[in-house]
Design a protein around this motif. Structure first.
Motif, mmCIF file in Angstrom:
data_model
loop_
_atom_site.group_PDB
_atom_site.id
_atom_site.type_symbol
_atom_site.label_atom_id
_atom_site.label_comp_id
_atom_site.label_asym_id
_atom_site.label_seq_id
_atom_site.Cartn_x
_atom_site.Cartn_y
_atom_site.Cartn_z
ATOM 1 N N THR A 1 0.824 -1.205 0.000
ATOM 2 C CA THR A 1 0.000 0.000 0.000
ATOM 3 C C THR A 1 0.859 1.256 0.000
ATOM 4 O OG1 THR A 1 -1.705 -1.220 1.216
ATOM 5 C CG2 THR A 1 -1.876 1.178 1.199
ATOM 6 N N ARG A 2 1.933 1.250 0.776
ATOM 7 C CA ARG A 2 2.803 2.436 0.829
ATOM 8 C C ARG A 2 3.459 2.705 -0.518
ATOM 9 N NH1 ARG A 2 4.380 0.247 5.770
ATOM 10 N NH2 ARG A 2 6.484 -0.237 5.037
ATOM 11 N N LEU A 3 3.784 1.654 -1.248
ATOM 12 C CA LEU A 3 4.374 1.851 -2.570
ATOM 13 C C LEU A 3 3.434 2.610 -3.504
ATOM 14 C CD1 LEU A 3 6.086 -1.599 -3.265
ATOM 15 C CD2 LEU A 3 7.238 0.602 -2.948
ATOM 16 N N CYS A 4 2.146 2.532 -3.237
ATOM 17 C CA CYS A 4 1.149 3.153 -4.113
ATOM 18 C C CYS A 4 0.724 4.541 -3.650
ATOM 19 C CB CYS A 4 -0.090 2.261 -4.197
ATOM 20 S SG CYS A 4 0.229 0.608 -4.830
ATOM 21 N N ARG A 5 1.350 5.058 -2.613
ATOM 22 C CA ARG A 5 0.829 6.271 -1.983
ATOM 23 C C ARG A 5 0.861 7.497 -2.893
ATOM 24 N NH1 ARG A 5 5.824 5.250 0.331
ATOM 25 N NH2 ARG A 5 7.378 6.934 0.223
ATOM 26 N N SER A 6 1.751 7.524 -3.876
ATOM 27 C CA SER A 6 1.839 8.695 -4.753
ATOM 28 C C SER A 6 1.000 8.556 -6.020
ATOM 29 C CB SER A 6 3.293 8.953 -5.148
ATOM 30 O OG SER A 6 3.786 7.911 -5.969
ATOM 31 N N LEU A 7 0.341 7.409 -6.199
ATOM 32 C CA LEU A 7 -0.385 7.153 -7.444
ATOM 33 C C LEU A 7 -1.784 7.765 -7.418
ATOM 34 C CD1 LEU A 7 0.533 3.401 -8.096
ATOM 35 C CD2 LEU A 7 1.680 5.456 -8.955
ATOM 36 N N GLU A 8 -2.237 8.158 -8.585
ATOM 37 C CA GLU A 8 -3.616 8.576 -8.782
ATOM 38 C C GLU A 8 -4.415 7.370 -9.297
ATOM 39 O OE1 GLU A 8 -4.760 11.377 -7.864
ATOM 40 O OE2 GLU A 8 -2.845 12.398 -7.463
ATOM 41 N N PRO A 9 -5.756 7.382 -9.115
ATOM 42 C CA PRO A 9 -6.543 6.230 -9.583
ATOM 43 C C PRO A 9 -6.295 5.875 -11.045
ATOM 44 C CG PRO A 9 -7.887 7.647 -8.206
ATOM 45 C CD PRO A 9 -6.572 8.367 -8.398
ATOM 46 N N GLU A 10 -6.077 6.884 -11.892
ATOM 47 C CA GLU A 10 -5.839 6.616 -13.315
ATOM 48 C C GLU A 10 -4.547 5.823 -13.536
ATOM 49 O OE1 GLU A 10 -8.448 10.193 -12.959
ATOM 50 O OE2 GLU A 10 -6.595 9.517 -11.997
ATOM 51 N N ASP A 11 -3.566 5.984 -12.636
ATOM 52 C CA ASP A 11 -2.293 5.280 -12.789
ATOM 53 C C ASP A 11 -2.437 3.780 -12.571
ATOM 54 O OD1 ASP A 11 -0.984 7.763 -13.111
ATOM 55 O OD2 ASP A 11 -0.710 7.983 -10.943
ATOM 56 N N TYR A 12 -3.396 3.378 -11.754
ATOM 57 C CA TYR A 12 -3.533 1.987 -11.337
ATOM 58 C C TYR A 12 -3.969 1.053 -12.460
ATOM 59 C CZ TYR A 12 -3.472 3.035 -6.235
ATOM 60 O OH TYR A 12 -3.141 3.393 -4.961
ATOM 61 N N VAL A 13 -4.513 1.574 -13.543
ATOM 62 C CA VAL A 13 -5.230 0.724 -14.499
ATOM 63 C C VAL A 13 -4.514 0.565 -15.838
ATOM 64 C CG1 VAL A 13 -7.437 1.273 -13.450
ATOM 65 C CG2 VAL A 13 -6.611 2.671 -15.340
ATOM 66 N N VAL A 14 -3.363 1.200 -16.031
ATOM 67 C CA VAL A 14 -2.697 1.207 -17.336
ATOM 68 C C VAL A 14 -1.836 -0.038 -17.495
ATOM 69 C CG1 VAL A 14 -1.138 2.472 -18.862
ATOM 70 C CG2 VAL A 14 -2.683 3.729 -17.324
ATOM 71 N N GLN A 15 -1.910 -0.655 -18.669
ATOM 72 C CA GLN A 15 -1.019 -1.750 -19.064
ATOM 73 C C GLN A 15 -0.283 -1.297 -20.316
ATOM 74 O OE1 GLN A 15 -2.858 -5.531 -20.135
ATOM 75 N NE2 GLN A 15 -1.022 -6.650 -19.512
#
Length: 447
Positions: A45-59
């Motif tokens: 979870t901490r690794l993802c702390r700077s991400l926006e929701p849009e960042d999570y879904v890109v391949q």
């Protein structure tokens, strides 16, 4: 199981990384397992702390999985191999997750295509976190209520799950780097990561090792993957190993000498790949106004010639070694040399997310950067050790079925957790892959 509308789920999701289960008596097996589980889940979870929701879904390519998928898949692993096994009354809130978030475990059921993971807009990021937290709650309840006999059954699989998640933390970092690199805005993943120093690099010396019959593989103390055994004897002829990694500056010399245009240095398949892919530099390098720049997780910046070169394929590593009049080490040479080296280095724990230079002059016989910074390509094909047999069932698919057309890497990288690496750890990738933090240590024959 917690429902998606449960207030506790909303409370946990509102503060990701702050999940704190109740503690059983100090020093118990239950507490130790809870702490290991909680720490690794929190770090994801901490690794993802700077991400926006849009960042999570890109391949960004088939080898890359979206961040959301990594978070869901690791939760699916604990659900499938821990919760469903030892909590018989458990029922999945969304049974279709088993199809979406299985990766390659055929014995666990059918699965969604890997190259189409970027098309999965649902579950949302918020729903993925709620799934994740619901599995956490189940695992915690199981560990808190299990007696010692049951904990002994659970521990090997739970420990495997913890290390499995650490593998996906590394993939999460390298995958989001590739995702961000495709964006002309060059998003920054970690703005405050330490910048690499510049200065005098330790001179490259070759440490000599006499011929020896050595024991290779894990000795059974502590955790290991099945591909690290069985432990066996191997004859290692006399060789020498560079005391440090190859740097950007040294690799630039190879490029300036026409390394990417001279077929005599390349394996046939490598030469074909170079020309088909039009490679002329490591991945993430861009030439601007006669100077090389490098995309990093801390932004776009000039190439630091002191840093270890990274994001190279096996083909590039082998070609560089040929140009330098050396070769890559075998995995047995590497393991023999690393056996007495402390497991210290630049790991993901420091959250630097980039290789660091080996400054200073520690002495000719000291092997540096054996762990962390970059995975080191070896010239060894990824094959089973003598007597290896995969365990039955889905977990037996973890390593054994990939023992074809891949090369072994050793040592870990700046995206690897310190607690995840061992001298016997065998990583493996196809020879053309270079989106991982992969680099070069040279070896030579002694004649």
């Amino acid at each position: 199981m917690l429902k998606a509308t449960d207030p506790l789920v909303d409370e946990v999701f509102a503060s990701p990384g702050e999940f704190r289960p109740a503690r059983p008596p100090s020093g118990s097996r239950s507490q130790r397992l809870l702490e290991q589980f909680r720490q690794v889940r929190d770090f994801s979870t901490r690794l993802c702390r700077s991400l926006e929701p849009e960042d999570y879904v890109v391949q960004s390519m088939p080898d890359v999985s979206p961040t959301k998928w990594h978070l869901a898949h690791t939760s699916w692993f604990f659900e499938t191999f821990v919760v469903k096994v030892w909590m018989p009354r458990y029922r999945s809130e969304v049974p279709q997750y088993a199809y979406l978030f299985n990766s390659y475990y055929n014995a666990a059921g059918s699965m969604h295509r890997r190259d189409l993971r970027g098309l999965i807009s649902r579950p949302t990021v918020a729903e993925t976190y709620r799934f994740r937290e619901s599995i956490d709650q189940c695992v915690v309840k199981l560990l808190e209520e299990a007696d010692e006999a049951l904990l002994l059954e659970i521990e090997p699989v739970l420990t495997l799950g913890v290390h499995h998640e650490q593998q996906h933390q590394e993939l999460l970092v390298t995958d989001i780097k590739h995702v961000f690199s495709q964006n002309p805005l060059y998003p920054v993943f970690q703005a405050d990561a330490a910048a690499s120093e510049t200065g005098r690099i330790a001179p490259q010396h070759f440490v000599e090792f006499d011929e020896a019959t050595v024991m290779i593989g894990h000795d059974g103390t502590g955790f290991s993957y099945d591909n690290e055994g069985p432990r066996h004897r191997a004859l290692v002829p006399a060789f020498s190993l560079s005391n440090r990694l190859v740097t950007n500056g040294e690799y630039l010399a190879f490029m300036e000498a026409g390394g990417y245009t001279r077929p005599e240095f390349w394996l046939s398949l490598g030469w074909t790949t170079v020309n088909e892919q039009r490679w002329d530099a490591p991945l993430y390098w861009v030439e601007r106004d006669g100077a090389w720049w490098n995309f990093t997780l801390s932004g776009f910046r000039p190439v630091n010639e002191s840093e270890p070169v990274t994001h190279l394929s096996y083909f590039e590593a082998d070609a560089y070694a040929n140009w330098d009049g050396a070769r890559l080490p075998t995995e047995f040479e590497w393991e023999h040399a690393a056996a007495g080296v402390p497991i210290e280095g630049n790991f993901v724990d420091a959250q630097r997310f980039h290789p660091a230079p080996a400054l200073g002059a520690p002495g000719e016989s000291a092997l540096r950067q054996m762990f962390g910074d970059v995975w080191e390509w070896t010239r060894s094909a990824y094959l089973p050790y003598p007597g290896y047999r995969a365990v039955p069932g889905a977990l037996g698919e973890y390593n054994g079925k990939f023992m074809c057309n891949q090369m072994v890497l050793r040592g870990g990288s700046c995206a690897t957790s310190r607690s995840h690496i061992r001298p016997t750890y065998r990583n493996f990738f196809q020879p053309e892959k270079r989106w991982q933090f992969t680099g070069i240590r040279l070896a030579r024959d002694l004649t």
